[in-house]
Design a protein around this motif. Structure first.
Motif, mmCIF file in Angstrom:
data_model
loop_
_atom_site.group_PDB
_atom_site.id
_atom_site.type_symbol
_atom_site.label_atom_id
_atom_site.label_comp_id
_atom_site.label_asym_id
_atom_site.label_seq_id
_atom_site.Cartn_x
_atom_site.Cartn_y
_atom_site.Cartn_z
ATOM 1 N N LEU A 20 0.836 -1.200 0.000
ATOM 2 C CA LEU A 20 0.000 0.000 0.000
ATOM 3 C C LEU A 20 0.876 1.258 0.000
ATOM 4 O O LEU A 20 0.628 2.216 -0.747
ATOM 5 C CB LEU A 20 -0.920 0.009 1.221
ATOM 6 N N ALA A 21 1.913 1.206 0.834
ATOM 7 C CA ALA A 21 2.798 2.375 0.931
ATOM 8 C C ALA A 21 3.430 2.678 -0.425
ATOM 9 O O ALA A 21 3.489 3.833 -0.865
ATOM 10 C CB ALA A 21 3.871 2.129 1.983
ATOM 11 N N ALA A 22 3.881 1.632 -1.105
ATOM 12 C CA ALA A 22 4.505 1.831 -2.418
ATOM 13 C C ALA A 22 3.505 2.484 -3.374
ATOM 14 O O ALA A 22 3.858 3.392 -4.144
ATOM 15 C CB ALA A 22 4.980 0.485 -2.961
ATOM 16 N N SER A 23 2.268 2.040 -3.298
ATOM 17 C CA SER A 23 1.258 2.572 -4.206
ATOM 18 C C SER A 23 0.972 4.049 -3.912
ATOM 19 O O SER A 23 0.962 4.879 -4.827
ATOM 20 C CB SER A 23 -0.026 1.737 -4.083
ATOM 21 N N VAL A 24 0.734 4.396 -2.654
ATOM 22 C CA VAL A 24 0.353 5.795 -2.376
ATOM 23 C C VAL A 24 1.552 6.737 -2.491
ATOM 24 O O VAL A 24 1.371 7.929 -2.736
ATOM 25 C CB VAL A 24 -0.352 5.978 -1.010
ATOM 26 N N ARG A 25 2.752 6.224 -2.348
ATOM 27 C CA ARG A 25 3.918 7.093 -2.588
ATOM 28 C C ARG A 25 3.919 7.537 -4.046
ATOM 29 O O ARG A 25 4.348 8.638 -4.377
ATOM 30 C CB ARG A 25 5.216 6.343 -2.261
ATOM 31 N N LYS A 26 3.402 6.652 -4.891
ATOM 32 C CA LYS A 26 3.332 6.963 -6.325
ATOM 33 C C LYS A 26 2.155 7.895 -6.633
ATOM 34 O O LYS A 26 2.296 8.891 -7.330
ATOM 35 C CB LYS A 26 3.194 5.644 -7.107
ATOM 36 N N THR A 27 0.971 7.567 -6.080
ATOM 37 C CA THR A 27 -0.239 8.299 -6.490
ATOM 38 C C THR A 27 -0.534 9.529 -5.631
ATOM 39 O O THR A 27 -1.162 10.485 -6.101
ATOM 40 C CB THR A 27 -1.481 7.384 -6.421
ATOM 41 N N GLY A 28 -0.167 9.490 -4.360
ATOM 42 C CA GLY A 28 -0.410 10.631 -3.462
ATOM 43 C C GLY A 28 -1.857 10.784 -3.031
ATOM 44 O O GLY A 28 -2.207 11.705 -2.302
ATOM 45 N N ARG A 29 -2.729 9.896 -3.512
ATOM 46 C CA ARG A 29 -4.140 9.982 -3.118
ATOM 47 C C ARG A 29 -4.679 8.571 -2.873
ATOM 48 O O ARG A 29 -4.331 7.625 -3.599
ATOM 49 C CB ARG A 29 -4.973 10.641 -4.223
ATOM 50 N N LEU A 30 -5.535 8.494 -1.853
ATOM 51 C CA LEU A 30 -6.025 7.169 -1.452
ATOM 52 C C LEU A 30 -7.509 7.226 -1.105
ATOM 53 O O LEU A 30 -7.943 8.080 -0.333
ATOM 54 C CB LEU A 30 -5.230 6.707 -0.210
ATOM 55 N N VAL A 31 -8.264 6.300 -1.690
ATOM 56 C CA VAL A 31 -9.677 6.171 -1.330
ATOM 57 C C VAL A 31 -9.897 4.747 -0.808
ATOM 58 O O VAL A 31 -9.545 3.775 -1.483
ATOM 59 C CB VAL A 31 -10.599 6.433 -2.540
ATOM 60 N N ILE A 32 -10.435 4.648 0.402
ATOM 61 C CA ILE A 32 -10.681 3.325 0.996
ATOM 62 C C ILE A 32 -12.181 3.071 0.978
ATOM 63 O O ILE A 32 -12.962 3.884 1.485
ATOM 64 C CB ILE A 32 -10.140 3.275 2.440
ATOM 65 N N LEU A 33 -12.577 1.965 0.376
ATOM 66 C CA LEU A 33 -14.002 1.581 0.373
ATOM 67 C C LEU A 33 -14.174 0.552 1.485
ATOM 68 O O LEU A 33 -13.783 -0.609 1.348
ATOM 69 C CB LEU A 33 -14.400 0.989 -0.979
ATOM 70 N N GLU A 34 -14.715 1.013 2.579
ATOM 71 C CA GLU A 34 -14.762 0.220 3.819
ATOM 72 C C GLU A 34 -16.063 -0.557 3.898
ATOM 73 O O GLU A 34 -17.128 0.030 3.724
ATOM 74 C CB GLU A 34 -14.691 1.214 4.986
ATOM 75 N N GLU A 35 -15.999 -1.849 4.211
ATOM 76 C CA GLU A 35 -17.258 -2.601 4.295
ATOM 77 C C GLU A 35 -17.780 -2.717 5.722
ATOM 78 O O GLU A 35 -18.905 -3.140 5.963
ATOM 79 C CB GLU A 35 -17.123 -3.973 3.663
ATOM 80 N N GLY A 36 -16.944 -2.329 6.680
ATOM 81 C CA GLY A 36 -17.384 -2.364 8.071
ATOM 82 C C GLY A 36 -17.541 -0.949 8.586
ATOM 83 O O GLY A 36 -17.311 0.029 7.873
ATOM 84 N N VAL A 37 -17.939 -0.857 9.849
ATOM 85 C CA VAL A 37 -18.111 0.456 10.444
ATOM 86 C C VAL A 37 -16.752 1.180 10.476
ATOM 87 O O VAL A 37 -15.709 0.551 10.592
ATOM 88 C CB VAL A 37 -18.732 0.304 11.855
ATOM 89 N N ARG A 38 -16.783 2.496 10.346
ATOM 90 C CA ARG A 38 -15.556 3.254 10.218
ATOM 91 C C ARG A 38 -14.667 3.164 11.467
ATOM 92 O O ARG A 38 -13.457 2.975 11.369
ATOM 93 C CB ARG A 38 -15.920 4.717 9.944
#
Ligand SMILES: Cc1ncc(C[n+]2csc(CCOP(=O)(O)OP(=O)(O)O)c2C)c(N)n1
Length: 566
Positions: A488-506
C-alpha cells in the motif's frame, strides 16, 4: 386493542375466530414480504391467552429473540400497521422498546428474556414478569444463568417455554426432547406446569389464571406446533422459519428473491458448503461446528456428512471454546458463525488468540448487505476482530476467492484464521496463490489508489470504468489482518491519493488502521474513507438499507469524484 378487551363471556368460538384472524394476517403478510414466519404460527393461542389474562401495560413480558411474537404485535395496538413490518419506517421485525409501550425489552439475540424479566420482577414484585422463549433459546447459557438466579430469588416470574422441537433447524441438547424439563425446572426451585396442547386457548387461559396467583417462579412448558395452520410451514419449519423472499400462499413455493445480491450470497454459501464437503470426504477428523446457525452453509453438509457437523445450540460462547479445544486436541475444525453474533463470544476469541489455536472460523452474513435491523448488523465485527493479537482476518471479494482462502486456511497451523463470506460474488481474475499478508494490485495507475475491502472491489471496478481518464490503481488487500502495508505504501507514494471503500463500520476499521500507519510512517497523501454510517440502522428491506447507507456504486462514484475535484 379491541382484541385485548376482557369479556368474561368469551366463548371458545370467539377465541377460535380471533386465532384464525391473527394466523391469516401472519401468513398473508409473510407471503408478501418475508421475514420471521413459522414460529409465529405456533404462538397464536398462547399469546392470545397471555394477553387475556395479564395486562402488559402493568405486567411485563420479554420475548426471547422475538421471532415468534407477531401475534403480540397484532394484539397490542399494531394491527393496522402490521403489513409495514420490516419495511422502511414500518414496524420492527423484533421487539423494540422504542416502538411500543407494550414491548419491554428490545431483543433479536437469544438468551436475554429471563434476565430482563427478572430485572422487572425485582423492581416490582407485585406484578407478573413473564419471559417467553422457545426451546431453542433454552440451549443458551445466559438463560441458564438467569434461571439459576431467579430460582434463588424466588421472584414473581413466569417463564414460558414454548416447546416445538425446533430451533431454526431441529433443536439440540439434553433437554430437547422435553422429558426432563420438569426435573430441570424443579431443581432450580421453579413450580412446573405443563400445557399439553398449546393450541387450546381455553385450557391455557385456565392455567394462566391459576399461575397469576402464584408469586414465586413458575415454569410453564407449552407444547406447540411450529408452522401451525399452514401446511408447507408445518412440513418444513426450518425452511419457513425466516423467509427471505415472498412465497406463493397456495403452493408454499418460495419465489425468487427480488434482491439480486441475495443470489450472490447463496452462491458464496454454496461455495463454502462445497468446500466443506470436499474436506469431509478427504479428512476423517474434520468437524464443522455452529451455534445453531446451520443456515450459514452447513445444512447440505450435514445431509451428506452428518457425522462431521456439530450444532451446539444457541451458545456462541460455548461453541467458540468447544471448537477451540476440539482443534487444540488435534481435529481439524471449521466453525461457522454469523457476523452479528460475533460479539457474543468476544472473550472466547481472546482465549483462542492467546493460545494461537489454528481454528478456522467462517463468518457468514457480514457487511452492510446482510443488515436489515438494529440487532442484525454485519458491519461491526471487522473492527472488533482487527484488534486481537495473533489474528488472521480474511475478507474475500467473491466466491472464488473464498474457496482459495478456505483451502489456504485449512493448510495452516499457526493461529486462528477468520474468513468472512463475500457479500457479492465478485470475480478476481488473478489466479495468484494466497500468500500471508500479501494483497494484489489489480490495476496500475498514477493518480489515485483505491483500496476496496472485500466485495466493494465491484464498486472499485465500476468507478474505474466510469473514470478511464483517471489513472486509478486498485489495490485489493485480501488480508485485513495482517495488512499488506508495504504494498500500500509503495502505491500511495506513487499516487499521493487514497480512497478506501470500507465494508465495516468506520470506527476501528481497516481505513482507520491505514490512516494510523500512514501517519506513523510519515507517508503524505490525501485520504478519503467511504464507509457505512456509524449508527444502528433502523429496520428496512436490504436494498433500502444499502441505499440509505450511501454504499451503492453510484453514491461511491459521486463521493469519489468529489474527492478527486474538478
Ligand atoms: C444469540 C443468537 N444466536 C442465534 C440466533 C439466530 N436464531 C434466531 S431464531 C433462532 C431459533 C430459535 O428457536 P426457538 O427458541 O426454539 O424458537 P422457535 O422459533 O422454534 O419458536 C436462532 C438460532 C439469535 N437470534 N441469537
Amino acid at each position: 386493542l379491541e382484541l385485548m378487551e376482557r369479556t368474561d363471556e368469551d366463548t371458545a368460538g370467539r377465541f377460535e375466530a380471533l386465532s384464525d384472524e391473527i394466523r391469516e394476517m401472519i401468513i398473508d403478510r409473510a407471503s408478501l414480504n418475508g421475514g420471521p414466519f413459522a414460529s409465529n404460527l405456533g404462538t397464536v393461542e398462547i399469546i392470545l391467552a397471555l394477553c387475556h389474562v395479564f395486562d402488559f401495560k402493568k405486567d411485563k413480558i420479554v420475548f426471547d429473540i422475538g421471532q415468534q411474537y407477531q401475534p403480540y404485535k397484532i394484539l397490542t395496538g399494531r394491527k393496522d400497521e402490521f403489513y409495514s413490518l420490516g419495511k422502511r419506517g414500518g414496524l420492527t421485525r423484533y421487539p423494540s422498546i422504542r416502538e411500543s409501550e407494550y414491548d419491554h425489552f428490545t431483543t433479536g439475540h437469544s438468551g436475554t428474556s429471563v434476565s430482563a424479566a427478572l430485572g422487572y420482577a425485582v423492581n416490582n414484585p407485585n406484578r407478573k414478569s413473564v419471559a417467553f422463549m422457545g426451546d431453542g433459546s433454552l440451549t443458551s447459557g445466559e438463560i441458564f444463568e438467569a434461571l439459576n438466579h431467579a430460582g434463588a430469588l424466588q421472584a414473581n416470574l413466569l417463564v414460558i417455554l414454548n416447546r416445538n422441537a425446533w430451533s431454526i433447524d431441529r433443536n439440540v441438547g439434553a433437554l430437547a426432547d422435553g422429558t426432563t424439563l420438569e426435573a430441570f425446572s424443579r431443581s432450580l426451585k421453579f413450580t412446573y406446569v405443563k400445557a399439553e396442547d398449546g393450541h387450546d386457548v381455553q385450557a391455557l387461559i385456565r392455567q394462566l389464571e391459576t399461575i397469576r396467583n402464584i408469586n414465586t417462579p413458575v415454569f410453564l412448558h407449552v407444547e406447540t406446533i411450529k408452522g401451525k395452520g399452514y401446511d408447507p410451514a408445518e412440513r418444513d419449519p426450518g425452511l419457513f422459519h425466516h423467509v427471505f423472499s415472498s412465497f406463493n400462499r397456495e403452493s408454499g413455493e418460495l419465489l425468487p428473491s427480488v434482491h439480486e445480491w441475495f443470489s450472490d450470497a447463496m452462491t458464496v454459501l454454496n461455495t463454502f458448503s462445497g468446500r466443506c464437503m470436499e474436506y469431509a470426504a478427504e479428512f476423517h477428523d474434520v468437524y464443522f461446528t455452529t451455534p445453531a446457525y446451520m443456515m450459514g452453509g452447513l445444512r447440505s453438509v450435514k445431509q451428506a456428512f452428518p457425522g462431521h457437523v456439530i450444532d451446539t445450540g444457541i451458545n456462541e460462547q460455548h461453541c467458540m471454546t468447544f471448537s477451540s479445544a476440539l482443534r487444540l486436541a488435534g481435529s481439524r475444525v471449521v466453525m461457522n458463525i454469523a457476523s452479528f453474533f460475533i460479539p457474543r463470544c468476544y472473550d472466547q476469541i481472546l482465549d483462542l488468540c492467546i493460545q494461537k489455536i489454528p481454528l478456522v472460523v467462517f463468518v457468514c452474513f457480514p457487511g452492510i448487505r446482510a443488515s436489515s435491523c438494529p440487532t442484525h448488523q454485519g458491519y461491526f465485527d471487522m473492527s472488533a476482530l482487527r484488534t486481537f493479537p495473533n489474528m488472521t482476518l480474511l475478507h474475500p471479494a467473491g466466491a472464488e476467492e473464498l474457496g482459495r482462502m478456505l483451502d489456504w486456511a485449512m493448510e495452516r497451523a499457526d493461529g486462528p484464521i477468520f474468513i468472512h463470506a463475500a457479500t457479492e460474488n465478485c470475480m478476481v481474475q488473478a489466479e495468484e496463490p494466497i500468500v500471508r499478508a500479501r494483497g494484489l494490485t489489480l490495476f496500475s495507475g498514477g493518480d489515485v489508489t483505491i483500496v476496496p475491502v472485500g466485495s466493494l472491489l465491484n464498486a472499485a471496478f465500476y468507478i474505474r470504468n466510469k473514470m478511464l481518464d483517471t489513472g486509478i490503481e486498485i489495490f485489493y488487500p485480501r488480508f485485513l489482518v495482517p495488512f499488506d502495508y508495504d504494498s500500500l505504501a509503495a502505491s500511495v507514494r506513487k499516487t499521493g491519493r487514497l480512497v478506501i471503500l470500507e465494508e465495516g463500520v468506520r470506527e476501528g476499521g481497516i481505513g482507520e488502521g491505514i490512516l494510523s500507519y500512514l501517519s506513523e510512517n510519515q507517508i503524505e497523501c490525501r485520504v478519503k474513507i467511504l464507509s457505512p454510517p456509524s449508527q444502528f440502522i433502523e429496520s428496512a428491506e436490504w436494498d433500502e438499507v444499502y441505499e440509505d447507507s450511501g454504499m451503492n456504486q453510484e453514491d461511491l462514484l459521486n463521493a469519489f469524484k468529489a474527492f478527486m475535484g474538478p
